[in-house]
Design an enzyme around this catalytic site. Structure first.
Site, PDB file in Angstrom:
ATOM      1  N   GLY A   1       4.394  -6.782  -8.709  1.00 23.27           N
ATOM      2  CA  GLY A   1       4.441  -7.825  -7.788  1.00 23.27           C
ATOM      3  C   GLY A   1       3.182  -7.447  -6.540  1.00 23.27           C
TER       4      GLY A   1
ATOM      5  N   ASP B   1      -6.057  -3.311  -8.607  1.00 24.15           N
ATOM      6  CA  ASP B   1      -4.777  -3.215  -9.342  1.00 24.15           C
ATOM      7  C   ASP B   1      -4.690  -3.587 -10.711  1.00 24.15           C
ATOM      8  OD1 ASP B   1      -4.088  -2.283  -6.853  1.00 24.15           O
ATOM      9  OD2 ASP B   1      -2.832  -3.694  -6.232  1.00 24.15           O
TER      10      ASP B   1
ATOM     11  N   TYR C   1       0.413   2.795  -8.641  1.00 28.08           N
ATOM     12  CA  TYR C   1       0.635   4.107  -9.241  1.00 28.08           C
ATOM     13  C   TYR C   1       1.670   4.358 -10.254  1.00 28.08           C
ATOM     14  CZ  TYR C   1       1.785   9.086  -9.382  1.00 28.08           C
ATOM     15  OH  TYR C   1       1.952  10.539  -9.661  1.00 28.08           O
TER      16      TYR C   1
ATOM     17  N   LYS D   1      -0.320  -8.392 -13.167  1.00 27.90           N
ATOM     18  CA  LYS D   1      -0.348  -8.539 -11.981  1.00 27.90           C
ATOM     19  C   LYS D   1      -0.669  -9.898 -11.521  1.00 27.90           C
ATOM     20  CE  LYS D   1      -1.005  -6.678  -7.587  1.00 27.90           C
ATOM     21  NZ  LYS D   1      -0.005  -5.775  -6.861  1.00 27.90           N
TER      22      LYS D   1
ATOM     23  N   GLY E   1       2.503  -6.955  -2.571  1.00 30.21           N
ATOM     24  CA  GLY E   1       3.439  -6.878  -1.346  1.00 30.21           C
ATOM     25  C   GLY E   1       4.690  -6.372  -1.496  1.00 30.21           C
TER      26      GLY E   1
ATOM     27  N   GLU F   1       0.882  -1.297   0.072  1.00 27.38           N
ATOM     28  CA  GLU F   1       0.026   0.012   0.125  1.00 27.38           C
ATOM     29  C   GLU F   1       0.865   1.203  -0.078  1.00 27.38           C
ATOM     30  OE1 GLU F   1      -3.254  -0.089  -0.401  1.00 27.38           O
ATOM     31  OE2 GLU F   1      -3.284  -2.044  -0.295  1.00 27.38           O
TER      32      GLU F   1
ATOM     33  N   LYS G   1       2.794   0.917  -5.679  1.00 32.47           N
ATOM     34  CA  LYS G   1       3.236   0.027  -6.650  1.00 32.47           C
ATOM     35  C   LYS G   1       2.443   0.568  -8.052  1.00 32.47           C
ATOM     36  CE  LYS G   1       3.234  -3.942  -5.137  1.00 32.47           C
ATOM     37  NZ  LYS G   1       2.827  -3.716  -3.582  1.00 32.47           N
TER      38      LYS G   1
END
Length: 227
Positions: A119, A53, A18, A38, A121, A13, A16
């Site tokens: 990725g 995402d 963005y 993703k 996390g 969070e 990534k």
């Protein structure tokens, strides 16, 4: 030829998606064809896949957002907002190492000028019960954009991520220090520390609500110089 890239982070969070979307948009502005993946996505709601995402990446790539497109972009869309391996275990789904790797490799073979994988996390977050994100990156042999944010402890987290990547001979093409919320400290403080500790790696700021276009272009130009 533009190099393909894996976008990872020092945690979750912190921007990534963005950074990934900004990079894809900049590539398209250069008239490059793009393809984004993703592979693993947690916290997914079928009613809101437009804003997931994967949905954001599809939009940035100029593709329609529908279930077939989502299936080509994401191998496992998992409802629990947990690490992918834990989320999968909770709902009785198995994430197979080889299937995950093959999904990424097939995606990288899709005809496009530029491929980007985002990725899940942080660098050391589990992808499966036996594979960390950093292991996946090393197996795919891709350079990375490392996303960080300026919070208490971020210097340690960033250095840990960099050491983990470097120990596996993974090239860090750039670091982007984001400001994911208005309350998060401005990127400048962490950028100053990284300039002192890792001056060899280009570092970019992504302040809160800053336009994505300039960031994406700066990242692309750096990828070209470092390929």
């Amino acid at each position: 030829m533009m190099q393909n890239i894996f976008v990872t982070a020092i945690g979750t969070e912190i921007g990534k998606t963005y950074v990934s979307a900004a990079t894809l948009l900049a590539a398209r502005k250069r008239s490059l064809s793009v393809h984004a993946l993703k592979p693993l996505m947690s916290g997914f709601s079928p009613d809101e896949y437009l804003h997931s995402d994967a949905g954001i990446l599809l939009t940035a790539a100029g593709e329609d957002i529908n279930e077939p497109a989502l299936a080509k972009t994401c191998l496992h869309a998992l409802p629990p907002a947990l690490a992918p391996n834990v989320a999968a275990r909770q709902i009785g789904v198995e994430i197979d190492d080889e299937a995950l790797i093959e999904f990424c490799r097939v995606g990288l073979e899709t005809k496009a000028d530029f491929h980007l994988i985002e990725g899940a996390g942080g660098v050391l977050s589990p992808a499966t019960d036996t594979l960390l994100q950093v292991d996946l990156i090393a197996t795919l042999n891709l350079p990375v954009i490392l996303v960080a944010a300026n919070y208490l402890g971020a210097v340690s987290h960033t250095l840990t991520a960099l050491e983990s990547l470097e120990r596996r001979n993974i090239n860090v093409s750039a670091i982007v220090v984001s400001q994911p919320t208005r309350e998060t400290a401005h990127p400048d403080g962490l950028i100053a520390e990284l300039a002192r500790l890792h001056a060899e790696i280009p570092v970019f700021a992504a302040p809160f609500e800053a336009p994505a276009t300039a960031l994406g272009e700066a990242v692309l130009s750096t990828l070209e110089r470092r390929q």
